[in-house]
Design a protein around this motif. Sequence first.
Motif, PDB file in Angstrom:
ATOM      1  N   PHE A   1      15.028  19.650 -16.601  1.00 40.85           N
ATOM      2  CA  PHE A   1      13.936  19.131 -15.773  1.00 40.85           C
ATOM      3  C   PHE A   1      12.538  19.493 -16.270  1.00 40.85           C
ATOM      4  O   PHE A   1      11.549  19.069 -15.688  1.00 40.85           O
TER       5      PHE A   1
ATOM      6  N   PHE B   1      15.448  14.064  -5.801  1.00 42.20           N
ATOM      7  CA  PHE B   1      15.903  14.821  -6.969  1.00 42.20           C
ATOM      8  C   PHE B   1      15.703  13.983  -8.227  1.00 42.20           C
ATOM      9  O   PHE B   1      16.228  12.869  -8.323  1.00 42.20           O
ATOM     10  N   PRO B   2      14.948  14.510  -9.189  1.00 40.00           N
ATOM     11  CA  PRO B   2      14.681  13.726 -10.399  1.00 40.00           C
ATOM     12  C   PRO B   2      15.930  13.577 -11.260  1.00 40.00           C
ATOM     13  O   PRO B   2      16.814  14.439 -11.256  1.00 40.00           O
ATOM     14  N   ALA B   3      15.972  12.490 -11.997  1.00 39.26           N
ATOM     15  CA  ALA B   3      17.060  12.283 -12.947  1.00 39.26           C
ATOM     16  C   ALA B   3      16.947  13.296 -14.085  1.00 39.26           C
ATOM     17  O   ALA B   3      15.860  13.803 -14.372  1.00 39.26           O
ATOM     18  N   PRO B   4      18.063  13.637 -14.711  1.00 42.59           N
ATOM     19  CA  PRO B   4      18.005  14.563 -15.850  1.00 42.59           C
ATOM     20  C   PRO B   4      17.042  14.068 -16.925  1.00 42.59           C
ATOM     21  O   PRO B   4      16.955  12.870 -17.194  1.00 42.59           O
TER      22      PRO B   4
ATOM     23  N   THR C   1      22.164  12.317  -5.965  1.00 43.13           N
ATOM     24  CA  THR C   1      22.885  13.453  -6.526  1.00 43.13           C
ATOM     25  C   THR C   1      24.385  13.149  -6.539  1.00 43.13           C
ATOM     26  O   THR C   1      24.863  12.325  -5.742  1.00 43.13           O
TER      27      THR C   1
ATOM     28  N   SER D   1      23.273  16.241 -14.596  1.00 45.79           N
ATOM     29  CA  SER D   1      23.174  15.486 -13.353  1.00 45.79           C
ATOM     30  C   SER D   1      21.979  15.987 -12.553  1.00 45.79           C
ATOM     31  O   SER D   1      21.346  16.972 -12.918  1.00 45.79           O
ATOM     32  N   SER D   2      21.668  15.314 -11.454  1.00 49.09           N
ATOM     33  CA  SER D   2      20.548  15.708 -10.611  1.00 49.09           C
ATOM     34  C   SER D   2      21.011  16.680  -9.527  1.00 49.09           C
ATOM     35  O   SER D   2      22.207  16.851  -9.287  1.00 49.09           O
TER      36      SER D   2
ATOM     37  N   THR E   1      13.888  13.848 -16.808  1.00 47.32           N
ATOM     38  CA  THR E   1      12.697  13.171 -16.313  1.00 47.32           C
ATOM     39  C   THR E   1      11.446  14.005 -16.589  1.00 47.32           C
ATOM     40  O   THR E   1      10.378  13.476 -16.905  1.00 47.32           O
TER      41      THR E   1
ATOM     42  N   VAL F   1      22.850  22.696 -10.581  1.00 50.33           N
ATOM     43  CA  VAL F   1      23.340  21.553 -11.348  1.00 50.33           C
ATOM     44  C   VAL F   1      24.416  21.911 -12.363  1.00 50.33           C
ATOM     45  O   VAL F   1      25.308  21.113 -12.621  1.00 50.33           O
TER      46      VAL F   1
ATOM     47  N   SER G   1      14.074  21.275  -5.327  1.00 49.22           N
ATOM     48  CA  SER G   1      14.091  20.188  -6.296  1.00 49.22           C
ATOM     49  C   SER G   1      12.984  20.429  -7.308  1.00 49.22           C
ATOM     50  O   SER G   1      11.968  21.058  -7.012  1.00 49.22           O
TER      51      SER G   1
ATOM     52  N   SER H   1      13.468   9.667  -8.661  1.00 46.15           N
ATOM     53  CA  SER H   1      14.682  10.236  -8.085  1.00 46.15           C
ATOM     54  C   SER H   1      15.908   9.353  -8.259  1.00 46.15           C
ATOM     55  O   SER H   1      15.802   8.126  -8.364  1.00 46.15           O
TER      56      SER H   1
END
Length: 325
Positions: free
Chosen positions: A33, A131-134, A157, A180-181, A136, A187, A81, A154
């Motif tokens: 992240f 939750f941000p995507a991996p 999850t 993953s988020s 991001t 995670v 997050s 986001s």
Amino acid sequence: MTRCMIFPERSNGLRLDILISLTPALVWAVYLFGARVLTLTVLSVAAFSGLDFLRAKLCRESFRLDLDSVVTGVLIAFNLSATASYLTVVLMAAIAFAVKLINHKNPVFKLNTVLFARGLMTAIFADMKYFPAPFTHPSAFRLGFSASELSDMSVPTPLAELTQNKFTSAGTFDLFVGNSSGFIGEVSALMLTVGGIYLLLRGVYSPHIPLAYIAAVTVIAMLFPQNDNLLKFTLSSVFCGSTVFCAFFIAPMFGTCPVTPYGKILFGLGCGILTMVIRYCLFSEGCVIAVLIMNVLAPYLDLPFREKKLYKKTGAEKQEAQAQQ
């Protein structure tokens, strides 16, 4: 005067072990992240330590920064997050600190400060639900993000997919490794397991609660699968959400759980069973409510076993015994 701390006064070595055990998951979260993970972690530690400093000044006590505040601050960050605002971090630290003070005055049971703060903040603040995507990598120094920005960054999850749609789009390997988020600290089941094994080998916690917790989640997932792929659903139930994180780093937190071996086993089983019941019935993460409920029951789980022959103490329990002498 005795300071109200999660860990005993003489347990700096134990707290250092906990920080070391959290490092693999923290490094992975930074990789996944970006630098904002470090920003939020530093802010969380600073906020919690600052509140402890203010308490000491108001109580006219001497203040020294110890690893207890650092550990708690890192654990708070792990329950955020990567897109959480700075205000969210500070408020969550304040809630955790307030619960810590209440625990100090409560002779019956002690709630986990971090989980209570996470549960309350999730119910109030919207940015706890994005939750941000991996990869991001949200901006490290933004005070916060608008609702539209959060929505653009986001993704669902794996736990949200599992509880609502009964499957996860991510493969089992990705869930285990952590591609993953989710919350910063939950995670990567792999990194959390590495840290958890380190704690067990160092004798900080006994294995009763982590093993019982994970075993209960595994057995219930196997007995009551929600889709046709039994193996993937079972592994996803363990790797998704905060199961591994809570099993190794939250549920065994000294002072909030039983001290006898059989009491710890019952505690871990109760956490695992309640986690799955809440997931099945409420379609949401069950770890927070499950652990908090078992925190309340913890003193009573020891009662049938208190008069049994002496049990082997973990490092944290030995430190507490020394501190009370």
